[in-house]
Motif scaffolding. Structure first.
Motif, short mmCIF file in Angstrom:
data_model
loop_
_atom_site.label_atom_id
_atom_site.label_comp_id
_atom_site.label_asym_id
_atom_site.label_seq_id
_atom_site.Cartn_x
_atom_site.Cartn_y
_atom_site.Cartn_z
N ALA A 383 0.56 -1.23 -0.24
CA ALA A 383 -0.42 0.24 0.56
C ALA A 383 0.68 1.35 -0.10
CB ALA A 383 -1.08 -0.17 1.30
N THR A 384 1.91 1.40 0.79
CA THR A 384 2.73 2.59 1.35
C THR A 384 3.52 2.49 0.10
OG1 THR A 384 4.13 1.43 2.22
CG2 THR A 384 2.29 2.59 3.44
N THR A 385 3.80 1.44 -0.75
CA THR A 385 4.92 1.48 -2.10
C THR A 385 3.85 2.38 -3.36
OG1 THR A 385 6.53 -0.19 -1.65
CG2 THR A 385 5.79 0.74 -4.01
N ALA A 386 2.42 2.06 -3.46
CA ALA A 386 1.59 2.25 -4.17
C ALA A 386 1.15 3.85 -4.15
CB ALA A 386 0.62 0.97 -4.10
N ALA A 387 1.02 3.92 -2.68
CA ALA A 387 1.05 5.30 -3.01
C ALA A 387 1.91 6.59 -2.96
CB ALA A 387 1.00 5.69 -1.37
N THR A 388 3.24 6.23 -2.99
CA THR A 388 4.78 6.76 -3.41
C THR A 388 4.83 7.00 -4.90
OG1 THR A 388 5.99 6.07 -1.05
CG2 THR A 388 6.78 7.17 -3.25
N ALA A 389 4.21 5.92 -5.59
CA ALA A 389 3.95 6.07 -7.05
C ALA A 389 2.56 6.85 -7.52
CB ALA A 389 3.46 4.73 -7.90
N LEU A 390 1.83 7.59 -6.87
CA LEU A 390 1.14 8.69 -7.43
C LEU A 390 2.30 9.90 -7.19
CD1 LEU A 390 -2.05 7.48 -4.79
CD2 LEU A 390 -1.36 7.42 -7.28
N SER A 391 3.20 9.91 -6.56
CA SER A 391 3.54 11.03 -7.07
C SER A 391 4.58 11.22 -8.63
CB SER A 391 4.54 11.49 -5.63
OG SER A 391 5.52 12.13 -5.95
N PRO A 392 4.14 11.97 -9.17
CA PRO A 392 5.52 12.17 -10.84
C PRO A 392 6.61 12.80 -9.92
CG PRO A 392 3.12 13.91 -10.43
CD PRO A 392 3.27 13.39 -8.64
N ASP A 393 6.78 13.17 -9.62
CA ASP A 393 8.55 12.83 -9.29
C ASP A 393 8.87 11.73 -8.23
OD1 ASP A 393 8.28 15.70 -9.45
OD2 ASP A 393 8.79 16.81 -7.71
N ALA A 394 8.23 10.45 -7.25
CA ALA A 394 9.21 9.93 -7.56
C ALA A 394 8.54 8.62 -8.87
CB ALA A 394 7.75 9.49 -5.90
N ARG A 395 7.33 9.24 -9.77
CA ARG A 395 7.68 8.32 -11.18
C ARG A 395 9.06 8.53 -11.44
NH1 ARG A 395 1.83 9.53 -10.63
NH2 ARG A 395 2.41 10.47 -12.02
N ARG A 396 9.37 9.13 -11.44
CA ARG A 396 10.75 10.35 -12.16
C ARG A 396 12.11 9.77 -11.90
NH1 ARG A 396 7.22 14.53 -13.83
NH2 ARG A 396 8.05 15.74 -12.12
N PHE A 397 11.53 9.22 -9.85
CA PHE A 397 13.16 9.81 -9.45
C PHE A 397 13.66 11.04 -9.66
CE2 PHE A 397 14.11 5.69 -7.45
CZ PHE A 397 12.64 5.82 -6.73
N SER A 398 12.61 12.02 -9.46
CA SER A 398 14.06 13.28 -10.68
C SER A 398 12.99 14.00 -9.96
CB SER A 398 14.23 13.46 -11.98
OG SER A 398 14.36 14.85 -12.11
N SER A 399 13.14 15.79 -9.68
CA SER A 399 12.55 16.76 -9.36
C SER A 399 11.92 17.53 -10.44
CB SER A 399 13.03 18.53 -8.39
OG SER A 399 14.20 18.61 -8.83
N ALA A 400 12.55 16.96 -11.78
CA ALA A 400 11.46 18.08 -13.14
C ALA A 400 10.81 17.84 -13.67
CB ALA A 400 12.61 17.32 -14.72
N ALA A 401 10.26 19.38 -13.55
CA ALA A 401 8.73 18.93 -14.11
C ALA A 401 8.27 18.47 -14.83
CB ALA A 401 7.88 20.40 -14.36
N GLY A 402 9.38 18.58 -16.04
CA GLY A 402 8.43 17.81 -17.27
C GLY A 402 9.90 16.64 -17.46
N PRO A 403 9.78 15.68 -19.16
CA PRO A 403 10.21 15.02 -19.33
C PRO A 403 12.05 15.16 -18.38
CG PRO A 403 9.00 14.92 -21.09
CD PRO A 403 9.45 16.62 -19.63
N VAL A 404 12.69 13.73 -17.84
CA VAL A 404 13.89 14.69 -17.44
C VAL A 404 14.89 14.48 -18.47
CG1 VAL A 404 16.16 12.71 -16.67
CG2 VAL A 404 14.02 12.33 -15.52
N PRO A 405 15.17 15.67 -18.56
CA PRO A 405 16.21 16.44 -19.13
C PRO A 405 17.67 16.06 -20.00
CG PRO A 405 17.16 17.50 -17.12
CD PRO A 405 15.80 16.57 -17.27
N GLU A 406 17.73 16.05 -20.74
CA GLU A 406 18.73 15.07 -22.00
C GLU A 406 20.31 15.28 -21.61
OE1 GLU A 406 18.56 12.08 -22.44
OE2 GLU A 406 17.05 11.83 -22.24
N THR A 407 20.58 16.84 -21.22
CA THR A 407 21.58 17.68 -21.03
C THR A 407 21.54 18.00 -19.21
OG1 THR A 407 21.07 18.78 -22.35
CG2 THR A 407 21.83 18.07 -23.30
N PRO A 408 22.91 17.79 -18.64
CA PRO A 408 22.26 18.30 -17.61
C PRO A 408 23.33 19.62 -17.84
CG PRO A 408 24.59 17.17 -17.93
CD PRO A 408 23.75 16.68 -18.27
#
Length: 431
Positions: A383-408
Motif C-alpha cells: 500500500a505505501t509503495t503504491a501510494a508513493t508511486a502516485l507522486s509524479p516526482d517519485a515516478r521519475r526519481f527526479s524533481s524536474a517538472a517535465g521529462p528528465v532533461p537529456e543534458t545536465p
C-alpha cells in the motif's frame, strides 16, 4: 562461535552484534559531513586499514573470554563501516565510468549525458552486486574456516580481505583524483562553482544532509517510505518470520535457506537496477520494490518451500534494484558538495530504525500471531509503495517538472549545484 564455545553468555554475544550496529548508526550521519570535507579515498583506506589492524590483534590476543576486547573491535568495525560505505558510493562512479561531455547532433539531440547516467547507474549496480556476492560467500567461508581451523584463522582471513580492499582503494585513488581534478576545473571554468569543502560545525553539516533529502520532494517521499517499511513492516516481519516457519512445521534449515535465496536475489537485483534509466525509472523501481511485499506475504500464502524460495529470490531482486536506482538518482539530484552527507543520511534513514522495528515486532508477538503480523506487514509494504508511486516526482526519481532533461546544466559527470539548496543545507543546523 568461539565465544559460545568458550562459555561467553548469550547476552554478551548479543551485545557484540548490537555494539556494531549502534556504532554504525550513531556515526554514519557525521561521517557524511566528514567525507564532504576530506578525500573519500583516504577515508576509505584508513577505515580498511583500521579494521585490518583490529582483526589481526583479535586473532593474536583474544581467547574467547575477553568480552571487552571483542566489544571494542565490534564498535570499531561499526565506525569504520559508517565511513567506508558512503565513501565507496562517492568513489565508485568516477573510478569505473569514463567522463564524457555531451555531444549534439545536427538535429539538436544530445547523447553524452544519457549514457553518463546509464554508466553511473550500472556502476552502482556492479558495486552492490559485488557486495551482495561477498555477503553470500563470506559467512559460509568464515563458518568453514572456524569449524575446520579456528576463530583466529577466520579473523586473519577477514583482516586479509580488508587489507586487499585498502590496497585496491588506494590504487583507484589516483584515477579518482585525476577525474575529480578534471571535473573541478570544468565547473570552475564553466559555472564558477565554489568547490571548497563546506565550513562550520560538524553537527550543522550533518543536519544539512538531512535537510537536503527533506527538501527534494521525491527523496523525501522515498526516505519516509524507507522509515515506514523498516519500522512497521521489515522489523516486525524479521521477528515473525522464523516463528511462522516453525509453526508451519518447517525446520531452522528452511529459514536459513530462504534467507540465502533472498541474498541470491539481491545479486541479480543489483544487475537489474543497473540497467534502469529514463523518465520512468522511479516507477519501474517502485514496482520492483513491490516484489518485496509479495515476499513478506508468501509465508502466509503458501507452505511450499519451492514457492517460498522463488518469492524470496524475487524480493531480493526487487529490493536491491530499487536501492541501486535510488542511489543513482540521489547522486544526480543532489549537489556534489553535499553527496557525502546525502548518502550518509540515506543510509541512516534506511537502517537506523531497524532495531526499533524488531523491538516493535517482539511486542506485537505478545498480542497477535506471526501470520497476522506478516499479513499486515505485506499489505503495508504494497500500500505505501503504491501510494508513493502516485507522486509524479517519485515516478521519475527526479524533481524536474517535465521529462528528465537529456543534458545536465553544467558538468557531464556531476549535476550543477542548486545554490539555494546548498545555502539551506548549510543553515539547517541553526534553525
Amino acid at each position: 562461535m568461539a565465544a559460545a564455545q568458550s562459555g561467553t553468555t548469550a547476552e554478551t554475544i548479543g551485545a557484540v552484534f548490537a555494539a556494531r550496529f549502534i556504532a554504525l548508526g550513531g556515526v554514519v550521519l557525521f561521517s557524511g559531513a566528514f567525507l564532504d570535507r576530506v578525500n573519500p579515498v583516504v577515508a576509505a583506506v584508513t577505515a580498511d586499514a583500521a579494521r585490518f589492524v583490529a582483526l589481526i590483534a583479535l586473532a593474536l590476543f583474544w581467547d574467547g573470554r575477553l568480552d571487552a576486547v571483542i566489544l571494542a573491535v565490534a564498535v570499531l568495525i561499526g565506525v569504520c563501516e559508517a565511513v567506508s560505505e558512503p565513501a565507496l558510493l562517492l568513489i565508485t562512479p568516477r573510478v569505473l565510468h569514463e567522463d564524457r561531455h555531451a555531444t549534439t547532433d545536427p538535429d539538436g539531440r544530445t547523447d553524452g549525458p544519457a549514457d553518463e547516467e546509464a554508466g553511473v547507474t550500472a556502476a552502482y549496480g556492479l558495486l552492490e552486486g559485488m557486495r551482495n556476492t561477498s555477503g553470500i560467500v563470506g559467512p559460509t567461508l568464515a563458518a568453514t574456516l572456524v569449524a575446520v581451523l579456528s576463530s583466529s584463522a577466520g579473523a586473519v582471513v577477514a583482516a586479509a580481505a580488508f587489507g586487499l580492499s585498502a590496497v585496491a582503494t588506494r590504487w583507484a585513488g589516483a584515477r579518482y583524483a585525476a577525474r575529480t581534478a578534471a571535473v573541478t576545473a570544468t565547473q570552475a571554468e564553466e559555472a564558477e562553482v565554489v568547490t571548497d569543502a563546506p565550513e562550520g560545525p560538524l553537527l550543522r553539516s550533518a543536519l544539512g544532509g538531512l535537510a537536503v533529502l527533506w527538501r527534494v520532494r521525491w527523496l523525501r517521499h522515498v526516505q519516509l517510505l524507507a522509515v515506514v517499511h523498516v519500522l512497521f513492516a521489515v522489523g516486525p516481519w524479521m521477528v515473525a518470520l522464523p516463528v511462522s516457519l516453525l509453526e508451519a512445521g518447517h525446520s531452522a534449515t528452511v529459514y536459513g535457506f530462504v534467507l540465502g535465496a533472498f541474498a541470491v536475489g539481491t545479486v541479480g537485483g543489483a544487475l537489474v537496477g543497473g540497467r534502469i534509466t529514463g523518465r520512468r525509472r522511479g516507477l519501474y523501481a517502485l514496482v520492483l520494490l513491490g516484489l518485496f511485499g509479495v515476499t513478506v506475504l508468501s509465508p502466509v500464502a503458501t507452505g511450499s518451500v519451492l514457492l517460498l524460495t522463488a518469492a524470496f529470490v524475487a524480493g531480493g531482486i526487487g529490493q536491491q534494484a530499487f536501492d541501486v536506482v535510488k542511489m543513482a538518482g540521489l547522486r544526480r539530484e543532489v549537489p556534489e558538495q553535499l553527496h557525502g552527507r546525502a548518502f550518509s543520511a540515506d543510509f541512516f534513514f534506511s537502517f537506523a530504525s531497524l532495531p526499533l522495528g524488531q523491538l516493535f515486532g517482539a511486542v506485537l508477538l505478545r498480542f497477535a500471531d506471526a501470520r497476522t503480523i506478516m499479513l499486515w506487514a505485506g499489505v503495508l509494504v504494497l500500500a505505501t509503495t503504491a501510494a508513493t508511486a502516485l507522486s509524479p516526482d517519485a515516478r521519475r526519481f527526479s524533481s524536474a517538472a517535465g521529462p528528465v532533461p537529456e543534458t545536465p546544466p553544467e558538468s557531464p559527470l556531476t549535476p550543477a549545484p542548486d545554490t539555494s539548496l546548498l545555502e539551506r543545507a548549510r543553515d539547517a543546523g541553526t534553525r
